[in-house]
Design an enzyme around this catalytic site. Structure first.
Site, PDB file in Angstrom:
ATOM      1  N   ASP A  23      -6.299   9.959  -8.229  1.00  0.00           N
ATOM      2  CA  ASP A  23      -6.439  11.400  -8.433  1.00  0.00           C
ATOM      3  C   ASP A  23      -6.757  11.644  -9.907  1.00  0.00           C
ATOM      4  O   ASP A  23      -6.971  10.698 -10.689  1.00  0.00           O
ATOM      5  CB  ASP A  23      -5.196  12.159  -7.936  1.00  0.00           C
ATOM      6  CG  ASP A  23      -3.977  11.977  -8.843  1.00  0.00           C
ATOM      7  OD1 ASP A  23      -4.029  11.154  -9.789  1.00  0.00           O
ATOM      8  OD2 ASP A  23      -2.963  12.660  -8.591  1.00  0.00           O
ATOM      9  N   CYS A  41      -2.215   7.112  -9.030  1.00  0.00           N
ATOM     10  CA  CYS A  41      -2.004   8.538  -9.300  1.00  0.00           C
ATOM     11  C   CYS A  41      -0.991   8.600 -10.430  1.00  0.00           C
ATOM     12  O   CYS A  41      -0.758   7.584 -11.092  1.00  0.00           O
ATOM     13  CB  CYS A  41      -1.605   9.312  -8.040  1.00  0.00           C
ATOM     14  SG  CYS A  41       0.007   8.948  -7.335  1.00  0.00           S
ATOM     15  N   THR A  84       2.314   8.856 -10.599  1.00  0.00           N
ATOM     16  CA  THR A  84       3.424   7.914 -10.393  1.00  0.00           C
ATOM     17  C   THR A  84       3.045   6.741  -9.493  1.00  0.00           C
ATOM     18  O   THR A  84       3.804   5.772  -9.394  1.00  0.00           O
ATOM     19  CB  THR A  84       4.601   8.631  -9.704  1.00  0.00           C
ATOM     20  OG1 THR A  84       4.117   9.183  -8.466  1.00  0.00           O
ATOM     21  CG2 THR A  84       5.167   9.736 -10.579  1.00  0.00           C
ATOM     22  N   HIS A  89       5.354 -12.041   1.215  1.00  0.00           N
ATOM     23  CA  HIS A  89       6.234 -11.694   2.338  1.00  0.00           C
ATOM     24  C   HIS A  89       5.701 -10.560   3.204  1.00  0.00           C
ATOM     25  O   HIS A  89       5.946 -10.534   4.401  1.00  0.00           O
ATOM     26  CB  HIS A  89       7.622 -11.285   1.825  1.00  0.00           C
ATOM     27  CG  HIS A  89       8.399 -12.425   1.257  1.00  0.00           C
ATOM     28  ND1 HIS A  89       9.757 -12.368   1.025  1.00  0.00           N
ATOM     29  CD2 HIS A  89       8.014 -13.663   0.850  1.00  0.00           C
ATOM     30  CE1 HIS A  89      10.174 -13.518   0.512  1.00  0.00           C
ATOM     31  NE2 HIS A  89       9.135 -14.319   0.387  1.00  0.00           N
ATOM     32  N   HIS A 137       7.445 -14.592   8.015  1.00  0.00           N
ATOM     33  CA  HIS A 137       7.055 -13.254   7.550  1.00  0.00           C
ATOM     34  C   HIS A 137       6.037 -12.616   8.493  1.00  0.00           C
ATOM     35  O   HIS A 137       5.983 -11.392   8.612  1.00  0.00           O
ATOM     36  CB  HIS A 137       6.484 -13.326   6.142  1.00  0.00           C
ATOM     37  CG  HIS A 137       7.425 -13.959   5.162  1.00  0.00           C
ATOM     38  ND1 HIS A 137       8.662 -13.415   4.872  1.00  0.00           N
ATOM     39  CD2 HIS A 137       7.331 -15.097   4.439  1.00  0.00           C
ATOM     40  CE1 HIS A 137       9.285 -14.196   4.000  1.00  0.00           C
ATOM     41  NE2 HIS A 137       8.501 -15.222   3.729  1.00  0.00           N
TER      42      HIS A 137
HETATM   43  C1  RB5 Z   1      -0.364  15.098  -9.951  1.00  0.00           C
HETATM   44  O1  RB5 Z   1       0.132  16.067 -10.804  1.00  0.00           O
HETATM   45  C2  RB5 Z   1       0.759  14.198  -9.497  1.00  0.00           C
HETATM   46  O2  RB5 Z   1       1.617  14.891  -8.651  1.00  0.00           O
HETATM   47  C3  RB5 Z   1       0.212  12.959  -8.804  1.00  0.00           C
HETATM   48  O3  RB5 Z   1      -0.648  12.299  -9.647  1.00  0.00           O
HETATM   49  C4  RB5 Z   1       1.222  11.933  -8.342  1.00  0.00           C
HETATM   50  O4  RB5 Z   1       2.080  11.557  -9.368  1.00  0.00           O
HETATM   51  C5  RB5 Z   1       1.887  12.220  -7.071  1.00  0.00           C
HETATM   52  O5  RB5 Z   1       2.667  11.410  -6.540  1.00  0.00           O
END
Ligand code: RB5
Length: 147
Positions: free
Chosen positions: A8, A65, A67, A98, A133
């Site tokens: 993203d 993204c 996180t 695994h 596995h």
């Molecule tokens: C975008 O602001 C953020 O929510 C996205 O990049 C991500 O971290 C979502 O899990």
């Protein structure tokens, strides 16, 4: 390897750096976007890369993204996808041995690019162990196919 990548807006620049890194390693890379820092929905890219991998068009996928969490949740909704969100190389390696993960998700706001490269190397270079596995992966697939 043929690798599908996507991110993203939050991890757009991070994804561009990763793309350059894996291209320089000699892999064939298809970039499913996003292509700028304009705000988008991470799920669209998780679905797109997940579907391309699930169809067998690519050997694996790499997603990013902020996180790594949201886009991994989306990818894991695609039948046949086993996506790990990962911040260190040990889990990356074990997720291949695994769990036979076929998509790797990284948080561009969580880890730096050098750690991401280490994780990617470990993940791409580790084969699935099979054996005991395999039966567990098959159990997950059977659940997925009946629920
Ligand atoms: C975008 O602001 C953020 O929510 C996205 O990049 C991500 O971290 C979502 O899990």
């Amino acid at each position: 390897m043929k690798i599908a990548i996507g991110s993203d807006h939050a991890a757009y620049e991070f994804k561009e750096q990763i793309k350059e890194y894996i291209l320089n390693k000699g892999h064939q890379v298809s970039d499913f976007g996003t292509y700028s820092k304009e705000s988008v929905d991470y799920c669209d890219y998780g679905f797109a890369v997940g579907e391309a991998v699930a169809k067998g068009e690519f050997e694996c996928g790499i997603l990013c993204c902020g996180t790594g969490v949201g886009i991994s949740i989306a990818a894991n909704k695609v039948k046949g996808i086993r996506c790990i969100v990962c911040s260190e190389p040990y889990s990356a390696k074990l997720s291949r041995e695994h769990n036979n993960t076929n998509v790797l998700s990284l948080g561009g706001r969580v880890i730096g690019i050098e750690l991401a490269k280490m994780i990617i190397d470990e993940w791409l270079n580790t084969p699935f162990e099979g054996g005991r596995h395999a039966a567990r992966i098959e159990k997950i697939a059977a659940y997925e196919n009946t629920h």
